[in-house]
Structure formats: C-alpha cells, structure tokens
Design an enzyme around this catalytic site. Structure first.
Site, PDB file in Angstrom:
ATOM      1  CB  ALA A 159     -30.388 -16.020 -22.792  1.00 55.40           C
ATOM      2  N   GLY A 182     -27.255 -13.661 -19.002  1.00 53.43           N
ATOM      3  CA  GLY A 182     -27.861 -12.429 -19.498  1.00 53.43           C
ATOM      4  C   GLY A 182     -28.422 -11.572 -18.370  1.00 53.43           C
ATOM      5  CD  GLU A 219     -24.231 -11.284 -21.005  1.00 51.22           C
ATOM      6  OE1 GLU A 219     -25.313 -11.870 -21.227  1.00 51.22           O
ATOM      7  OE2 GLU A 219     -23.239 -11.375 -21.739  1.00 51.22           O
ATOM      8  CD  GLU A 260     -23.394 -16.451 -19.863  1.00 48.16           C
ATOM      9  OE1 GLU A 260     -22.571 -16.627 -18.942  1.00 48.16           O
ATOM     10  OE2 GLU A 260     -24.040 -15.403 -19.996  1.00 48.16           O
TER      11      GLU A 260
END
Ligand code: 3HC
Ligand code: NAI
Length: 708
Positions: free
Chosen positions: A63, A107, A110, A130
């Site tokens: 992200a 992310g 992911e 994270e």
C-alpha cells in the site's frame, strides 16, 4: 485505466503492467486501473489468460504508506477500495498469473495471492512486513497466506514481518514456479499453458488450515515469541489473532475481523510512530545542501587504525560489505589481541548460525593486519579508532596525511573530540570528517557522520552512501561535544543516577525504563559499557562544572571503589562469572549514606516519574541540539535513538514521543523539575516556544545554518 496500469493483449494473453515508480505502491489510481483491466479481460472473448507484472525495479511493495494518514482520518482516497479489487481478480473468468520480480510486500503479496497462480524470478522476495509499521495485513493477507503456506508459516510471516526469498516461497506454496530468464516471457508461457483449465481460488483452498488441535500450540508459541521479541508491540498479537481467525471462520468473516484489527492498529499511536520511523530513516539520508547527484568518491579499499574494541568491529563492518581493509596497530601484541577478538566474534556468529564458516573465512581474508602504513596509499577511506586523546589523534592524522593518497577520506571514530581540531593536523581538512560507530560496531546500526567546518559535500555524500552499503543508518550531525547521541545521553544517565540518589532503587529505575520499552535500563547499560568510561570523562571536564549545580555522585563513588561494572564483577549490580546480574543490597546502603552526606532528601519515586525524569532530560537536550542546528531535523534525532540507544521504535524516538505526549505537558514537567533541581533543567528555548505556540518538533525546521 489511467497511466498507472497498462493493458496489452497478444495472441490471447493479456498483460497488465503496474507502472507507479519507484516501488509500484498501490497509490490511488492503481486499484482502479487493475479493476478496469480485469473488466476488459472478462469482456474480451479473445483473451484466454492474463499476466500481471510490475514495471521498473519491482512488482508491488505494498500500500502507499503516505496514504495512511488519510485513511486514518476517513478522508478521500482513491475511488476504489483495494480489498474489493482483490475479489474481482480472484473472480476473473480468465486465470490471472502474477509475475514477481524485486519484491511483493504487504499489499503487493496480497495482490499476488488474489491471482490464480504466481511465478517469480529467483532473486524476488515476498513478505507481509506490515507489523514493522505497527499494522497488520489489511487486504486479506492473514486469510489467504495460511491457505497457501499453512498456519505456522503464515503466522511467522505476518507476526514477524520478515521477507523470504523466492526459493522458500516456492517450498511453502506461496509461488508456483521460479522463472529462469525473462520473467514476462516465462509468465506468458505459463499463462498459455494453464489457459482454459480450472483456476484455483486461494480463498477456497482450505486444506492447509489444519485442525484446532494442530493450530493451538503453533498460535501459543507465536504469541509467546511476540511478547518476548516484539515486547510492547500490539500489531504482532493482532496479526496472530487475524491468522487464527482464518482457521476458525469462513473466508469472508475472517476478512472482516482482519479489517477491524487493521483499522484499530492503524489508529494507534504505535503505528503512527512506526510510520514516522519509516519515513524518518529515509529522510535522514537527504542532506539539503548535498543533493543526491553530488559526486561520491568510489570506495573500493579501506583502512582502520587501532584494532581495539571499535577498530576491530569497524574492520569487520568493511569486510562484511566486501570491502578489503587494512588494520593497523601500534604493536604486535595489540594486533594479535585485536585479531583474536575478531576471530572469536566471527566464531560466535558461526555458532549462532548467523554466518557460514565459508563466509567468515572469506571475510577474514579481507582483513589485512599491519604495523605500518604500507598499503595505506591505496585506501579510499581510512577510519581512525585509537585511544580517545587529542594529542594522539592529531599525531595519527598527521601521519595519515603523509600516508594517504590525495582524495582519500580521513575519518575519526572519536566520541567526544572536536573534529575540526583533529582535521587541523592535516593539510586537507576538507577530506576529514567523523564516522562515529557505536559499540558493538559490527552489530549496532547507527553511524553518526560528523560534518567538520571544512568537510566537502562530496566527502559527506560518500559517507552517507557508504553507510547504506555497510548496512548502517547514517545520520549527519554537527561537531559539538558528544555530537547528538551522547550529548543527549549524558542528561539521561545523569537523571537515572539522580533518581537513585533521591531514593529509587537501582532495579526500580532500570525496570521503569525497560517497561517503557528501552532495550535495557540505563544503569545496567552503564555496567555493560563500564562505569569508568564516564567517570574518566567527568574527571577531565570537572573544571567546567559550575559551583552550586548538582552533579551525580553515586556512579563516581562506585568507580572509586573499583566497581566499574560487568568487567570488575560489580557496579550498580553484582555479576557472576557468566556476567549474570543480581541486585546488590550493599549499593542501596551506600547510596543512602552518600545521599545523606550530600544532603539529598530521599523519598519514594514511582515509575512514571522515573520515566519522565530520564526521557524528558533527553527531550530537553534534544530540543537544544535541534535549535542549535547540530541535527537537521527532529526525525534525525529519533533515528539516532532508535538505532543506537535501544529506544523503542513503537514510540517513534524521543522527539516524536514528546510530540505524542504533548509539548505543553512536557514543558510543564520540565519547569517543575527546574524549580526543584535548578538550571540543569532550564527548559530549552525551543521547547518553551513550541509549547507556547502549540507547535511540534516534527514540524519544526531548523534555520539555514543547521550543521553549517
Ligand atoms: N509506500 C510509499 N512509499 C514507499 C513505499 C510504500 N509502500 N515503499 C517505499 N516507498 C518509497 C520510500 O519512501 C522512498 O522514497 P524516497 O525516495 O522519496 O525517500 C522510495 O520509495 C524508495 O524506497 P527505499 O529508499 O526504501 O528503497 P529500497 O530499495 O532501499 O527499499 C523497499 C525498497 C524494500 C520496498 C522498502 O522501501 C520498503 O521496505 N518499503 C516498505 C514496504 C512495506 O512495508 N510494505 C507494506 C506497506 S503496508 C501495506 O501494504 C498494507 C496492506 O496490507 C493493505
Ligand atoms: P580501545 O582502547 O579498545 O582501542 C584503541 C586501540 O588503539 C588500542 O588497541 C591501541 O593499541 C590502538 N592504538 C593506539 N595508538 C595507536 C597508533 N598510533 N596506531 C595504531 N593503533 C594505535 O579503544 P576503543 O574503545 O576501541 O575506542 C577507540 C575510539 O573509538 C576512541 O576514540 C573512542 O572514544 C571511540 N569510541 C568508543 C566506543 C566504545 O564504546 N568503546 C564507542 C564509540 C566511539
């Protein structure tokens, strides 16, 4: 699709390319671009399968961390929620192959797991880092990873945040194939081979989720490890809870719980602090008047003078980075001792499994011991680490001036001495600077880079770049006594001794600061480093002490008794032959006596006050350092404390912590201490100013003369 995601189609295979330099973060526009591409792929009957790849140096590094502040405040982000895009990918009617190079982080992983297949080059790395930002995976990572890799691996990756190489990812089923040669060509060939076959959806793969009996010990062990190794941090425990949910709840419900925990972590002071740390470390590399394009001096060979505690460690640092290094000593006995310590140190690393014997043998062959300056003319940088004394340092620098080639960098590891005065012993002060490593030099990440009055920009640029190559975090500091870290630390240690003299027990002081999150209490640190080090310095500077101003006495008295800490078997604590500490009741008796003689009133002091006294002493001096321009920004001071002094990262460093507490509150306490203890606690003018104007350290920019 915007500029951030491109779609091309060739012979039935669609290729989506994310192009958001430098690391293809999932900034607003990227999820939207992917969703639009997936819609087009679904709609185009000619497309049989798709590949998603990253342009430039990497797949997707997660992200966009800069966006978190907006997400926290519920403000506008992109138009599309990233997790819902992952559902669209997984439900795409054509199989999607994720092609990974560089890294797939957070992310990014992911995203990869929402595809039906993953291929990667051998050098790629994947991870869910994270927790290092104080959050947990927020886009189904805790739900999809255990379905691919099993619960034990997923829990370790999500709770510890470490990256794993492609080969390990293959072993754990996180990727399906390693591609040799061109990644895109390999991924397209893979896509062609699986086109038309049923595509597996990760969210439906439940076979690796294990049973409750199998998972209970895994989860319990992970929680134990998190409480020990990531003491005080909430995100690792939240990550474990989220992975546990994957084993107990249907996919959609697990995702909802993950989201809730993600948002809680994101709102916490811990994640704000850790995200500050992420950017502060990168910001520290930027020197306003030394732009990135400043030419650096290539460093292919190094030399170190002095093979003591620091010199030996510094030689290892160069060797570990693959830079051959000469190591000079004053006599054969000292040289033998120094080399023996290096060998022992490496042997310990082999025993602990950190290095292989082969790696160590190669490193040792890069360290060339010597008693003279022959070969020094080939060195691009020379680091001096002889005893701390101005005359000796000047003598060594005069010798280096004769031995070194023109253009070589001459660096001193001094911890207290004036770099300009050392430089004055040479004919080339512009090539002189301080490189202040921290003990143990081969382990501690911090490197203070001390800018002298004459140091050229290219020398500074070289030192900053070299610090990264050496695995260090380089922070530029100005030339003042103790530079930044030790100058502040002096105040912290002083207060820790003061509170003992005022009635807190040695153990209570260390416990209060350990519980605050420090790696060790200050008094235990003193015993480890040797109480005599500070004692000698204090004796040297005693003439500068102002009459009537209180100074700590208990540490000096211990030294007068020969209690130097661990090395003499006693200091603030007693030590057995294995250097295990136990409290020493005699110290309490002695301190009480010394306090009475000095008319210091003893009283009960709670943990909160101990922390305030010690940490606000750091903050108050940090404010002076900042205002006087010896650090470029408050974040640099934080980076110094996190990487060199064991300050808890989840509190962001002393300056960030003060901002979090509120500078008005800190200022009020500092004034109260001043009323009680006098001018050593006079509030720094900057602290007063910011407290009165509602400012923060993190928003403060020192004047143009910072580190001039
Ligand atoms: N978001 C925004 N900016 C990022 C970023 C990210 N995820 N990752 C890196 N950057 C920026 C850096 O700030 C830096 O900017 P600058 O040049 O202006 O200083 C630039 O990219 C290059 O970064 P580095 O200097 O760190 O370059 P390196 O090559 O040394 O390292 C890296 C690259 C390994 C990707 C490293 O930057 C890194 O670890 N990044 C963070 C990765 C991460 O934590 N990802 C997870 C994010 S959270 C998440 O994904 C939540 C999800 O679950 C929903
Ligand atoms: P040390 O006493 O362990 O080692 C100094 C070494 O220098 C000795 O082995 C000595 O024989 C050698 N030496 C003296 N004169 C020499 C000469 N002319 N040529 C070659 N070698 C010579 O000292 P330590 O602790 O390694 O400190 C070195 C420097 O690093 C000092 O300036 C100190 O202030 C600084 N420093 C020390 C830290 C620590 O924790 N020990 C931390 C950070 C900096």
């Amino acid at each position: 699709m915007g500029d951030l995601v491109q779609l091309t189609k060739t012979d039935g295979i669609a290729v989506m390319t994310i192009d958001n330099p430098p690391v293809n973060a999932l900034s607003p526009g990227v999820p939207e671009g992917i969703a639009e591409a997936i819609d087009q792929i679904n709609a185009d009957a000619a497309v049989l399968a798709a590949v998603l790849i990253g342009a430039g140096r990497t797949f997707v590094s997660g992200a966009d961390i800069k966006e978190f502040a907006k997400l926290r405040s519920g403000g506008a982000r992109g138009t599309m929620d990233f997790p819902s895009v992952l559902g669209r990918i997984e439900n795409c009617r054509k199989p999607v192959v994720m092609a990974i190079h560089g890294n797939a982080l957070g992310g990014g992983l992911e995203l990869a797991m929402a595809g039906h297949y993953r291929v990667a080059v051998a050098s790629a790395q994947v991870g869910q880092p994270e927790v290092k930002l104080g959050i947990i995976p927020g886009a189904h990572g805790t739900q999809r990873l255990p379905r691919l890799a099993g619960v034990a691996k997923a829990v370790a990756m999500c709770a510890e945040g470490n990256l794993i190489p492609a080969a390990e990812a293959l072993k754990f089923n996180i990727i399906d194939r390693i591609i040799e040669g061109d990644l895109l060509a390999g991924a397209v060939a893979f896509a062609r081979a699986i086109a038309g076959k049923p595509a597996p959806k990760t969210s439906e793969r439940n076979e690796k989720l294990g049973t409750a009996e199998e998972n209970a010990p895994i989860l319990a062990a992970a929680r134990d490890a998190a409480r020990k190794k990531q003491r005080g941090m909430m995100a690792p425990l939240a990550a474990i809870e989220a992975v546990e949910a994957a084993t107990k709840l249907p996919f959609e419900e697990g995702c909802r719980l993950e989201r809730k925990l993600f948002m809680e972590c994101l709102a916490s002071d811990q994640s704000k602090a850790l995200i500050h740390v992420f950017f502060a470390e990168r910001e520290a590399a930027k020197i306003p008047d030394v732009p990135r394009e400043t030419p650096a001096i290539p460093v292919a060979r190094a030399a170190v003078v002095g093979a003591g505690t620091m010199g030996g460690g510094i030689a290892m640092v160069f060797a570990n980075a693959g830079i051959p290094v000469l190591l000079k000593e004053a006599d054969q006995a000292a040289l033998d001792r120094g080399l023996e310590n290096i060998r022992k140190n490496y042997a310990g690393s082999v025993a602990r499994g950190r290095f292989t014997q082969q790696f160590v043998d190669e490193r040792l062959s890069m360290i060339r011991p010597t008693l003279g300056y022959e070969g020094f003319a080939q060195a691009d940088i020379i680091v001096e680490a002889v005893f701390e004394g101005m005359e000796l340092k000047k003598q060594v620098f005069a010798e280096l001036d004769r031995a070194a080639k023109p253009g070589a960098i001459l660096a001193s590891n001094t911890s207290t001495l004036n770099i300009d005065e050392i430089a004055s012993a040479t004919s080339r002060p512009e090539f002189v600077l301080g490189t202040h490593f921290f003990s143990p030099a081969n382990v501690t990440r911090l490197l203070e880079i001390v800018r002298g009055r004459a140091t050229t920009k290219s020398v500074i640029a070289t030192a900053m770049q070299l610090s990264k190559k050496l695995g260090k975090v380089g922070v530029l500091v100005g030339n003042c006594r103790g530079f930044v870290g030790n100058r502040m630390f002096h105040h912290y240690v002083r207060e820790s001794v003061f509170v003992v003299e005022e009635g807190a027990s040695v153990e209570a002081v260390d416990k209060a600061l350990y519980d605050f999150g420090m790696a060790m209490g200050p008094l235990a640190v003193g015993d480890l480093a040797g109480l005599d080090v500070g004692w000698r310095i204090r004796k040297e500077y005693r003439h500068l002490e102002k009459p009537g101003v209180r100074h700590p006495i208990a540490g000096d008295r211990l030294c007068e008794m020969g209690r130097f800490g661990q090395k003499t078997g006693a200091g603030w604590y007693k030590y057995d032959e294995k250097r295990q500490a136990t409290p020493d009741p005699e110290v309490a008796v002695l301190v009480r006596k010394w306090a009475a003689e000095a008319h210091i009133r003893q009283r009960a002091i709670g943990a909160e006050e101990i922390v305030e006294r010690c940490v606000y002493a750091l903050v108050n001096e940090g404010a002076r350092v900042l205002e006087e321009g010896y650090a470029l920004r408050a974040g640099d001071i934080d980076v110094i404390y996190l990487n060199g002094y064991g300050f808890p990262a989840y509190r962001g460093g002393p300056m960030w912590y003060a901002d979090t507490v509120g500078l008005k509150k800190v200022y009020d306490r500092v004034r109260a201490f001043e009323a009680e203890l006098g001018e050593i606690w006079t509030p720094a003018p900057l602290l007063k100013h910011l407290a009165e104007t509602g400012g923060t350290f993190s928003e403060y920019t020192p004047g143009r003369n910072a580190i001039a």
